[in-house]
Scaffold this active site. Structure first.
Site, short mmCIF file in Angstrom:
data_model
loop_
_atom_site.label_atom_id
_atom_site.label_comp_id
_atom_site.label_asym_id
_atom_site.label_seq_id
_atom_site.Cartn_x
_atom_site.Cartn_y
_atom_site.Cartn_z
N THR A 242 -14.79 -48.91 -85.11
CA THR A 242 -13.54 -48.27 -85.54
C THR A 242 -13.80 -46.93 -86.20
O THR A 242 -14.79 -46.77 -86.92
CB THR A 242 -12.82 -49.19 -86.55
N GLY B 147 -18.09 -53.24 -91.93
CA GLY B 147 -18.58 -54.06 -93.03
C GLY B 147 -20.08 -53.87 -93.20
O GLY B 147 -20.80 -53.63 -92.25
N GLU C 122 -10.81 -57.20 -85.69
CA GLU C 122 -11.19 -57.77 -84.39
C GLU C 122 -10.05 -57.68 -83.40
O GLU C 122 -9.93 -58.48 -82.48
CB GLU C 122 -11.66 -59.21 -84.56
C1 LIG Z 1 -17.10 -63.88 -87.75
C2 LIG Z 1 -15.95 -63.06 -88.23
C3 LIG Z 1 -16.18 -62.34 -89.53
C4 LIG Z 1 -14.97 -61.53 -89.94
C5 LIG Z 1 -15.29 -60.09 -90.22
C6 LIG Z 1 -14.40 -59.15 -89.50
C7 LIG Z 1 -15.16 -58.05 -88.86
C8 LIG Z 1 -14.27 -57.15 -88.09
C9 LIG Z 1 -14.78 -56.37 -87.13
C10 LIG Z 1 -13.93 -55.50 -86.34
O1 LIG Z 1 -12.74 -55.37 -86.55
S1 LIG Z 1 -14.76 -54.73 -85.08
C11 LIG Z 1 -13.56 -53.71 -84.32
C12 LIG Z 1 -12.54 -54.53 -83.55
N1 LIG Z 1 -11.75 -53.64 -82.76
C13 LIG Z 1 -10.98 -54.09 -81.75
O2 LIG Z 1 -10.83 -55.26 -81.50
C14 LIG Z 1 -10.32 -53.01 -80.93
C15 LIG Z 1 -9.07 -53.52 -80.24
N2 LIG Z 1 -8.83 -52.77 -79.02
C16 LIG Z 1 -9.30 -53.26 -77.80
O3 LIG Z 1 -9.89 -54.30 -77.69
C17 LIG Z 1 -8.98 -52.43 -76.58
O4 LIG Z 1 -8.94 -51.10 -76.83
C18 LIG Z 1 -7.65 -52.87 -75.93
C19 LIG Z 1 -6.60 -53.02 -76.95
C20 LIG Z 1 -7.92 -54.17 -75.25
C21 LIG Z 1 -7.12 -51.85 -74.94
O5 LIG Z 1 -8.14 -51.55 -74.05
P1 LIG Z 1 -8.05 -50.15 -73.34
O6 LIG Z 1 -7.64 -49.14 -74.33
O7 LIG Z 1 -9.29 -49.92 -72.63
O8 LIG Z 1 -6.85 -50.24 -72.32
P2 LIG Z 1 -6.34 -51.30 -71.33
O9 LIG Z 1 -5.94 -50.45 -70.16
O10 LIG Z 1 -5.34 -52.13 -72.01
O11 LIG Z 1 -7.55 -52.23 -70.85
C22 LIG Z 1 -8.26 -51.83 -69.72
C23 LIG Z 1 -8.78 -53.04 -69.00
O12 LIG Z 1 -9.84 -53.59 -69.80
C24 LIG Z 1 -9.62 -54.95 -70.01
N3 LIG Z 1 -10.17 -55.30 -71.31
C25 LIG Z 1 -9.85 -54.76 -72.50
N4 LIG Z 1 -10.58 -55.34 -73.48
C26 LIG Z 1 -11.37 -56.26 -72.87
C27 LIG Z 1 -12.35 -57.20 -73.34
N5 LIG Z 1 -12.63 -57.33 -74.65
N6 LIG Z 1 -12.99 -57.98 -72.45
C28 LIG Z 1 -12.69 -57.87 -71.12
N7 LIG Z 1 -11.75 -57.01 -70.59
C29 LIG Z 1 -11.11 -56.23 -71.48
C30 LIG Z 1 -8.14 -55.11 -69.98
O13 LIG Z 1 -7.80 -56.46 -69.70
C31 LIG Z 1 -7.78 -54.17 -68.83
O14 LIG Z 1 -8.13 -54.82 -67.64
P3 LIG Z 1 -7.17 -54.64 -66.37
O15 LIG Z 1 -5.88 -55.30 -66.74
O16 LIG Z 1 -7.02 -53.15 -66.18
O17 LIG Z 1 -7.91 -55.34 -65.26
C1 LIG Z 2 -11.09 -56.35 -93.56
C2 LIG Z 2 -11.41 -55.50 -92.35
C3 LIG Z 2 -12.70 -55.48 -91.85
C4 LIG Z 2 -13.01 -54.67 -90.74
N1 LIG Z 2 -14.31 -54.63 -90.30
C5 LIG Z 2 -14.61 -53.79 -89.27
C6 LIG Z 2 -15.97 -53.68 -88.83
O1 LIG Z 2 -16.86 -54.31 -89.38
N2 LIG Z 2 -16.25 -52.82 -87.80
C7 LIG Z 2 -15.27 -52.11 -87.17
O2 LIG Z 2 -15.58 -51.36 -86.23
N3 LIG Z 2 -13.96 -52.20 -87.56
C8 LIG Z 2 -13.63 -53.01 -88.59
N4 LIG Z 2 -12.32 -53.11 -89.01
C9 LIG Z 2 -11.31 -52.22 -88.40
C10 LIG Z 2 -10.34 -53.00 -87.51
O3 LIG Z 2 -10.97 -53.41 -86.34
C11 LIG Z 2 -9.15 -52.06 -87.19
O4 LIG Z 2 -8.45 -51.87 -88.39
C12 LIG Z 2 -8.24 -52.65 -86.13
O5 LIG Z 2 -8.88 -52.64 -84.88
C13 LIG Z 2 -6.91 -51.90 -86.01
O6 LIG Z 2 -7.13 -50.52 -85.78
P1 LIG Z 2 -6.46 -49.45 -86.76
O7 LIG Z 2 -6.70 -49.87 -88.14
O8 LIG Z 2 -6.88 -48.09 -86.33
O9 LIG Z 2 -4.89 -49.62 -86.51
P2 LIG Z 2 -4.07 -48.93 -85.25
O10 LIG Z 2 -4.82 -49.14 -84.01
O11 LIG Z 2 -3.70 -47.56 -85.67
O12 LIG Z 2 -2.78 -49.87 -85.25
C14 LIG Z 2 -1.75 -49.67 -86.19
C15 LIG Z 2 -0.49 -50.31 -85.66
O13 LIG Z 2 -0.15 -49.70 -84.40
C16 LIG Z 2 0.12 -50.71 -83.43
N5 LIG Z 2 -0.37 -50.31 -82.11
C17 LIG Z 2 -1.52 -49.67 -81.83
N6 LIG Z 2 -1.68 -49.55 -80.49
C18 LIG Z 2 -0.61 -50.16 -79.92
C19 LIG Z 2 -0.20 -50.40 -78.57
N7 LIG Z 2 -0.94 -49.98 -77.52
N8 LIG Z 2 0.95 -51.08 -78.38
C20 LIG Z 2 1.68 -51.52 -79.42
N9 LIG Z 2 1.36 -51.32 -80.72
C21 LIG Z 2 0.22 -50.65 -80.96
C22 LIG Z 2 -0.69 -51.90 -83.90
O14 LIG Z 2 -0.08 -53.09 -83.41
C23 LIG Z 2 -0.64 -51.81 -85.40
O15 LIG Z 2 0.53 -52.46 -85.84
C24 LIG Z 2 -11.99 -53.90 -90.12
C25 LIG Z 2 -10.68 -53.94 -90.62
C26 LIG Z 2 -10.38 -54.73 -91.73
C27 LIG Z 2 -8.98 -54.76 -92.26
#
Ligand SMILES: CCCCCCC/C=C/C(=O)SCCNC(=O)CCNC(=O)[C@H](O)C(C)(C)COP(=O)(O)OP(=O)(O)OC[C@H]1O[C@@H](n2cnc3c(N)ncnc32)[C@H](O)[C@@H]1OP(=O)(O)O
Ligand SMILES: Cc1cc2nc3c(=O)[nH]c(=O)nc-3n(C[C@H](O)[C@H](O)[C@H](O)COP(=O)(O)OP(=O)(O)OC[C@H]3O[C@@H](n4cnc5c(N)ncnc54)[C@H](O)[C@@H]3O)c2cc1C
Length: 551
Positions: free
Chosen positions: A154, A193, A437
């Site tokens: 992120t 994190g 996530e």
């Molecule tokens: C043990 C737990 C401890 C807790 C600690 C918490 C730690 C937290 C860590 C984090 O938060 S890490 C960061 C997490 N960030 C995200 O999850 C980001 C979310 N966004 C996405 O996953 C993608 O950007 C999206 C929302 C899926 C959109 O993808 P994109 O922008 O590329 O556009 P699309 O056109 O929608 O997708 C294209 C195509 O790709 C397929 N796809 C997308 N994601 C996946 C995947 N993960 N695996 C497989 N395929 C994927 C999607 O289905 C589309 O396919 P088609 O429909 O075109 O065939």
């Molecule tokens: C406690 C915590 C721990 C984290 N740990 C990590 C980590 O270890 N590593 C890491 O990489 N990240 C980490 N993150 C970040 C986390 O993965 C992001 O906050 C999350 O993916 C959301 O992205 P953003 O914050 O940019 O929100 P945005 O993507 O800006 O989303 C904001 C709002 O816009 C809406 N929105 C965005 N796109 C769309 C769409 N296409 N259609 C409809 N609505 C949409 C969403 O639904 C949401 O309501 C952590 C976050 C938290 C809170």
């Protein structure tokens, strides 16, 4: 409140004596508590193991939470580091393993207290996306905590839209290195994190450039702090992002890279590789580099979402058995608030959900493990379904559990609002699981995208993945229930939910098609259906949850 949880206190009695109201509730249970406990644990032996693990941790003074609500963020973090180091020693002493059945119980007992949560996701990224050589090099170091890892995906400007990430990794063919840069402030990694103070290494997700061409997001192992004195490496700017709603014990941080060079071997290259001459080779799905997220979405359901709901139900229902307030019957003593119908209506559905989620969790993990084995054999056919299932259930379970914890908190009146009840911190922690996530709305839309595709395929007689065969079988017709009592029958309510799921998906697909056929651009038509699409995705997962629970 803490006394109430143990059942050692009742209104009007001396704290520490056995609570007669709680004792009475327990004596009148209509089932064997031990048998149900063993069933939930997966057998009496697992119950014994779980209790042994929890006793060993809860009796260890290092893991005491006694003062946690009176500590500053810095004190919480330092205590978490001490606990993380102590846990490693204890695991060694007790012969516990991260791969053993005991780890689930260890994780649930300490996850809210120990540092280095993201170190595990760092390791998982390498195990899943790294070559055998990379796994052999990095995993032993990480397992022994000779380095601390983080997961830097992120950015300040992008969390959801991964294609929009701006950190760059340019391949330098002359030096066989990647040069990583944060080109502008919006590209600064923000949230990872363990990044703020702990991590020595991180997996950085950056746009790969070779000879000026962009190949999309790829993972790179980058050292950010010295293994000698923990100082920041050259070209690295990193620190803590500051106070948050919870997770005070985790140092979520920021990271900027200024012409940081890493060897070619540092791009995780199990599925994608840059050869010495700059040739790019991809073995499998374009989205395989997103696979760590799919894996974490499944594991966080059982690790981060269900346990807080279970704990909140335990606290709130026990409290409701001993809290007496107001008169239910004139002339009698004040009633237990658990005897009010409204209190039961608040709490019992949360308890039922905790049971339902507990059982679906094993099913999801088994599905994931099966799909992962196929991917390891370079068969990526299951990836779209795994993505849809992990996204949909992560969103459904975290959203429901968050709402459930909040209901339990409010059901305890003022004492529920006290930090010492344990409920507020359960709430402020679990709500984050709706965001990290993958924010839930975005993930439900991913599930919806898969469902619409499968519905269209099923409508033209094509085969569909196992979890959506009901789209081909069921025809949205008359609901099977004849009267409201029918809805108590598992076969009837399961069919009713299947009926609801098919109707929502088919009506949304029809609305999409009508809009497009009327001349609305495809992306506009999609956006105008997203509220309904989210609903369809939720109901489809509720149906699968109920189908599995009624088996
Ligand atoms: C043990 C737990 C401890 C807790 C600690 C918490 C730690 C937290 C860590 C984090 O938060 S890490 C960061 C997490 N960030 C995200 O999850 C980001 C979310 N966004 C996405 O996953 C993608 O950007 C999206 C929302 C899926 C959109 O993808 P994109 O922008 O590329 O556009 P699309 O056109 O929608 O997708 C294209 C195509 O790709 C397929 N796809 C997308 N994601 C996946 C995947 N993960 N695996 C497989 N395929 C994927 C999607 O289905 C589309 O396919 P088609 O429909 O075109 O065939
Ligand atoms: C406690 C915590 C721990 C984290 N740990 C990590 C980590 O270890 N590593 C890491 O990489 N990240 C980490 N993150 C970040 C986390 O993965 C992001 O906050 C999350 O993916 C959301 O992205 P953003 O914050 O940019 O929100 P945005 O993507 O800006 O989303 C904001 C709002 O816009 C809406 N929105 C965005 N796109 C769309 C769409 N296409 N259609 C409809 N609505 C949409 C969403 O639904 C949401 O309501 C952590 C976050 C938290 C809170």
């Amino acid at each position: 409140m803490a006394l109430l949880e143990t059942g050692k206190y009742s209104q009007g009695s001396v704290p520490g004596s056995v609570n007669p109201d709680l004792a009475n509730e327990r004596q009148t249970a209509s089932f064997s508590v031990e048998k149900l406990t063993a069933w939930l644990d997966g057998g009496a032996e697992r119950t014994r193991l779980r209790r042994a693990v929890v006793d060993a941790i809860e009796s260890d003074p290092v893991f005491s939470r006694e003062n946690q609500y009176f500590q500053s963020q810095n004190e919480r973090y330092e205590a978490a580091v001490r606990k993380a180091v102590h846990l490693q020693k204890k695991m060694h002493e007790m012969g516990w393993s991260e791969d053993g059945p005991e780890f689930k119980y260890i994780y649930r007992a300490v996850a809210g207290d120990v540092a280095f949560l993201l170190h595990r996701i760092f390791m998982r990224s390498i195990s899943m996306l790294g070559s055998d050589e990379q796994v052999a090099k990095w995993i032993p170091l990480a397992s022994q905590y000779q380095l601390i890892g983080s997961y830097a995906q992120t950015e300040l400007g992008h969390g959801t839209y991964l294609q929009g990430l701006e950190t760059t990794a340019v391949f330098d063919v002359t030096t066989q290195e990647f040069i990583l840069n944060t080109p502008k402030i919006s590209a600064m990694k923000w949230w990872p994190g363990d990044m703020g103070r702990s991590a020595t290494h991180t997996v950085v997700f950056a746009q790969l450039y070779i000879h000026g061409k962009c190949y999309g997001i790829h993972p790179f192992i980058v050292q950010i702090r010295s293994l000698q004195d923990h100082s920041l490496c050259p070209g690295i700017i990193a620190g803590d992002i500051g106070p948050k709603m919870n997770f005070e014990h985790i140092d979520n941080g920021y990271l900027m890279l200024q012409s940081v060079r890493v060897p070619r071997e540092n791009m995780l290259n199990k599925f994608c590789e840059v050869q010495p001459d700059g040739t790019y080779v991809r073995r499998g799905s374009q989205k395989i580099n997103y696979f760590t997220m799919t894996s974490v979405r499944i594991s966080l359901i059982s690790g981060e979402a269900i346990p807080p709901l279970m704990k909140a139900c335990t606290i709130a229902i026990r409290y409701s058995a001993v809290r007496r307030q107001s008169k239910l019957k004139p002339g009698e003593q004040e009633a237990k608030i658990l005897d009010y119908q409204t209190q039961q209506e608040k709490l019992l559905p949360q308890l039922a959900a905790a049971y339902a989620f507990h059982f679906i969790d094993d099913y999801l993990q088994e599905l994931f493990d099966r799909g992962y084995r196929e991917i390891q054999r370079k068969n990526f056919d299951t990836l779209p379904e795994l993505h849809a299932l992990s996204s949909g259930f992560k969103a459904l379970v975290t959203q429901y559990c968050t709402s459930g914890v909040e209901i339990c908190l409010r059901a305890c009146g003022g004492h529920g609002y006290s930090l010492l009840s344990g409920l507020p911190s359960l709430y402020t922690k679990i709500i984050a699981s709706c965001i990290y996530e993958g924010e839930n709305t975005v993930l439900l839309l991913q599930t919806a995208r898969f469902l619409i595709k499968c519905f269209m395929a099923a409508s033209t007689g094509q085969s569909v993945p196992p979890s959506v065969t009901y789209l081909a079988a069921a025809k949205p017709g008359k609901c099977p229930a004849k009267n409201k009592l029918d809805f108590l029958r598992p076969d009837i309510y399961t069919e009713a939910y299947q009926h609801a799921a098919v109707r929502l998906i088919s009506s949304t697909a029809a609305k999409l098609q009508d809009l497009i056929q009327s001349g609305v651009k495809k992306h506009d038509a999609w956006n105008r259906c997203t509220v309904q699409l989210v609903q369809a995705a939720k109901v489809s997962k509720i149906y699968l949850l109920i189908w599995f629970f009624s088996l």
